[in-house]
Every structure is written in C-alpha cells, then in structure tokens.
Design a protein around this motif. Structure first.
Motif, short mmCIF file in Angstrom:
data_model
loop_
_atom_site.label_atom_id
_atom_site.label_comp_id
_atom_site.label_asym_id
_atom_site.label_seq_id
_atom_site.Cartn_x
_atom_site.Cartn_y
_atom_site.Cartn_z
N GLY A 36 1.53 13.02 2.75
CA GLY A 36 1.24 13.02 1.52
C GLY A 36 1.49 14.08 0.29
N ALA A 37 2.41 15.08 1.16
CA ALA A 37 2.75 16.09 0.20
C ALA A 37 4.28 15.77 -0.27
CB ALA A 37 2.78 17.55 0.94
N SER A 38 4.65 16.63 -1.44
CA SER A 38 5.76 16.98 -2.00
C SER A 38 6.56 15.56 -2.33
CB SER A 38 6.69 17.73 -0.93
OG SER A 38 7.87 18.04 -1.65
N ILE A 39 7.71 15.37 -1.95
CA ILE A 39 8.60 14.42 -2.25
C ILE A 39 8.21 13.04 -1.58
CG2 ILE A 39 11.02 13.43 -2.22
CD1 ILE A 39 11.02 15.50 -4.12
N LEU A 40 7.75 13.20 -0.49
CA LEU A 40 7.04 11.84 0.41
C LEU A 40 5.81 11.42 -0.49
CD1 LEU A 40 7.74 12.79 4.20
CD2 LEU A 40 8.98 11.23 2.59
N GLY A 41 4.81 12.25 -0.70
CA GLY A 41 3.75 11.78 -1.63
C GLY A 41 4.07 11.27 -2.75
N LYS A 42 4.90 11.85 -3.71
CA LYS A 42 5.22 11.33 -5.04
C LYS A 42 5.95 10.19 -4.79
CE LYS A 42 5.56 15.98 -7.10
NZ LYS A 42 6.36 16.99 -7.76
N ALA A 43 6.55 9.88 -3.71
CA ALA A 43 7.50 8.63 -3.52
C ALA A 43 6.48 7.51 -3.49
CB ALA A 43 8.45 8.66 -2.50
N GLN A 44 5.61 7.57 -2.54
CA GLN A 44 4.40 6.71 -2.18
C GLN A 44 3.46 6.33 -3.51
OE1 GLN A 44 2.52 7.03 1.73
NE2 GLN A 44 3.55 9.10 1.56
N GLU A 45 3.06 7.61 -4.53
CA GLU A 45 2.48 7.21 -5.62
C GLU A 45 3.22 6.60 -6.62
OE1 GLU A 45 1.58 11.25 -7.06
OE2 GLU A 45 0.48 11.84 -5.28
N ARG A 46 4.43 6.76 -6.59
CA ARG A 46 5.16 5.74 -7.60
C ARG A 46 5.63 4.52 -7.10
NH1 ARG A 46 10.05 9.80 -8.46
NH2 ARG A 46 10.92 8.00 -9.74
N GLY A 47 5.23 4.04 -5.79
CA GLY A 47 5.47 2.62 -5.33
C GLY A 47 6.93 2.53 -4.92
N VAL A 72 7.97 3.70 -2.02
CA VAL A 72 7.82 3.21 -0.41
C VAL A 72 6.45 3.36 -0.09
CG1 VAL A 72 7.85 6.04 0.03
CG2 VAL A 72 8.67 4.40 1.95
N THR A 73 6.31 2.48 0.93
CA THR A 73 4.75 2.29 1.44
C THR A 73 4.74 2.82 2.90
OG1 THR A 73 4.38 0.57 -0.02
CG2 THR A 73 2.72 0.79 1.91
N ILE A 74 3.94 3.91 3.28
CA ILE A 74 4.09 3.98 4.75
C ILE A 74 2.61 3.94 5.47
CG2 ILE A 74 4.43 6.19 6.15
CD1 ILE A 74 5.99 7.42 3.96
N ASN A 75 2.71 3.17 6.40
CA ASN A 75 1.48 2.99 7.12
C ASN A 75 1.44 3.52 8.58
OD1 ASN A 75 0.38 0.92 5.13
ND2 ASN A 75 2.40 -0.19 5.71
N VAL A 76 0.30 4.31 8.74
CA VAL A 76 0.31 4.95 10.32
C VAL A 76 -0.68 4.21 10.78
CG1 VAL A 76 -0.19 7.15 11.53
CG2 VAL A 76 1.09 7.03 9.16
N VAL A 77 -0.43 3.66 12.08
CA VAL A 77 -1.15 2.80 13.08
C VAL A 77 -1.32 3.40 14.16
CG1 VAL A 77 -1.28 0.52 13.86
CG2 VAL A 77 -0.22 1.01 11.88
N ASN A 78 -2.93 3.54 14.69
CA ASN A 78 -3.12 3.88 16.22
C ASN A 78 -2.95 2.76 17.09
OD1 ASN A 78 -4.22 5.06 18.38
ND2 ASN A 78 -5.70 6.09 17.32
N PHE A 79 -2.17 2.88 17.94
CA PHE A 79 -1.78 1.49 18.58
C PHE A 79 -2.90 1.53 19.90
CE2 PHE A 79 1.42 4.40 20.43
CZ PHE A 79 1.32 4.27 21.71
N ARG A 80 -3.53 2.57 19.98
CA ARG A 80 -4.69 2.30 21.05
C ARG A 80 -5.71 1.37 20.69
NH1 ARG A 80 -6.17 5.86 24.61
NH2 ARG A 80 -4.99 7.61 23.86
N GLN A 81 -5.78 0.89 19.14
CA GLN A 81 -6.69 -0.14 19.00
C GLN A 81 -6.20 -1.47 19.46
OE1 GLN A 81 -6.64 -1.17 14.64
NE2 GLN A 81 -5.22 0.58 14.49
N TYR A 82 -5.06 -1.52 19.79
CA TYR A 82 -4.28 -2.89 20.53
C TYR A 82 -4.51 -3.01 21.77
CZ TYR A 82 -3.19 -3.73 15.75
OH TYR A 82 -3.00 -3.87 14.42
N ALA A 83 -5.17 -1.77 22.57
CA ALA A 83 -5.24 -1.74 24.03
C ALA A 83 -5.72 -3.03 24.71
CB ALA A 83 -5.94 -0.56 24.55
N GLY A 84 -6.75 -3.79 24.08
CA GLY A 84 -7.23 -4.97 24.80
C GLY A 84 -8.08 -4.53 25.70
N ASN A 85 -8.74 -3.59 25.69
CA ASN A 85 -10.09 -3.11 26.74
C ASN A 85 -10.74 -2.23 26.10
OD1 ASN A 85 -9.27 -0.65 27.84
ND2 ASN A 85 -7.54 -1.51 28.75
#
Length: 245
Positions: free
Chosen positions: A18-29, A31-44
């Motif tokens: 969310g900071a500096s160059i990476l944050g600004k690149a996302q704000e300007r569209g 790049v889109t960066i999604n962080v996924v917790n794959f524990r939610q796909y554990a299935g139990n």
C-alpha cells in the motif's frame, strides 16, 4: 496487470503493497493486487492446510487441495487470462532482473507462498508454471520473496515510474551496475562533483556514466562481465580503466 498472492499470512502485505510506488500504481489502476488467505479453501471446519509427510520426517507439508481450490477460484473470476503461477521456494530459479522484465510482460501473475516444510510435490508438478528463489538462503515463508518480486516487476510496468528512463538505467538492466549519482551542492565539505557532470556536454556525460558503471561492475561484481554484451565503446573504456584512466 493483475497479481494474486496466496498466503496464510495476508496481514504481512498491506504495509508493503500500500505504500510508495506500489500503492500509487494501484491507485492509478496500473496494477491490481489481491491477497488471498488460502486457508479459507481448506474444506473443513478446522481450516487444516497442512499434514505430516508420508514416509516420516520433521515438520508439516502444505496439502494440495486448498492451494488448487484457491487458484481455481481465481481462474473462475478471470477465465480469459492465462496466468503465470509462481511457486516461491529455495529450489527455484534465482530471481534476476531479466526475469523481472519477462514477468512484466504478463497480464496475470499468481504467487504461491509456502510455509512449514514446503508444498506437496503435486503443487509443483501440476499447478505451478514457475519456481523462483530470491537467493541461496532459507526464509520462514514465501511472503517476503513475493513482495520482493512484485516490487521488482511492478516498477517496470508502463507509467508506474515518473521517468521511464529510470528503469532502463538501473543496475542489472544494462548488464552493468549503475553509475554514481550526484546532486547539489556541487561542493560538499570539499568533496566535489566530477567536472564532466557540470559541463552540459551530453555525449561526454553519457560516456562518463558508462565508464563509471563499467568500473563499478569490475570492482564489485566482476562475475557480471561474463554475461555482458560488449561493444566497441565498452572495450575501449575497459582498456582505459585497466590503464588507470
């Protein structure tokens, strides 16, 4: 570009992404960066993502099911893309600038961040398209390598840096380490900026920078010279440096 990161520790990412160059690149569209917790796909109900290794041994191994399910869910969202699925591990190719440049041409990247004793081998064999390492050492997980690679790749995307020339002259981008930089004041405590940089003679400045980049590479990373694409000017500069000029 779209980037998805599969991790068990999504809380590690907001500060960096969310900071500096990476944050600004996302704000300007750019790049889109999604962080996924794959524990939610554990299935139990326990969210189990790891198990003991077949054959015995220390540590736990990440199960294939949650990781495959998480990637498949992403692909259902964007079925038109053909992502590079990058497994981060010490056994992968060592990440280099040329790999960053290669990945910057893609429209979709998925990073798989491991933990514990690593991934079930079927993730490596049947899901990942690439395996990358950021160096010959072992970290507790793939999150820090993912951040490093994302930063190196995103800054190469068109429009991300304020000056496109910046990326083209970076260390490693030309095969050489970057030349020295100076700014005001021209004289600081008796240490003066090289006269050529104050001359306004662009050809001489370009030659000086190329020579100093070569000199710095010879001093600090002579191994890079083996892969360098030599031209007549570089050979001439090399001889000058050997003569102490």
């Amino acid at each position: 570009m779209r980037i998805d990161v599969l991790t068990l520790f999504p809380e590690m990412f907001p500060g960096v992404l969310g900071a500096s160059i990476l944050g600004k690149a996302q704000e300007r569209g750019l790049v889109t960066i999604n962080v996924v917790n794959f524990r939610q796909y554990a299935g139990n109900k326990h969210g189990t993502v790891d198990d003991t290794p077949y054959g015995g041994g220390a540590g736990m191994v990440l199960k294939p099911e949650p990781i495959f399910r998480a990637v498949e869910a992403i692909l259902e969202e964007v079925p038109e893309t053909k992502p590079r699925i990058i497994l981060l591990c010490p056994q992968g190719r060592t990440f280099r600038q040329e790999i960053a440049e290669e990945l910057a041409q893609e429209e979709h990247l998925i990073f798989l961040c491991g933990h514990y004793e690593g991934f079930d081998e079927r993730v490596r064999q049947h899901l990942a398209t690439d395996e990358l390492s950021i160096g010959d050492y072992v970290l507790t997980g793939g999150e820090l390598p993912a951040m490093v690679i994302i930063d190196a790749v995103v800054r190469l995307l068109p429009g991300v840096l304020g000056n496109e020339e910046s990326a083209r002259t970076d260390s490693f981008a030309t095969g050489l380490l970057e030349h020295p930089h100076y700014t005001r004041p021209a004289d600081f405590r008796g240490w003066k900026v090289p006269e050529v940089l104050l001359s306004g003679h662009h050809a001489n400045i370009a030659r000086w920078r190329k020579k100093e980049a070569l000199r710095r590479t010879m001093e600090r990373r002579p191994d890079l010279l083996e892969r360098l694409e030599w031209d007549d000017e570089l050979r001439e500069l090399y001889e000058e440096i050997l003569r102490g000029e």
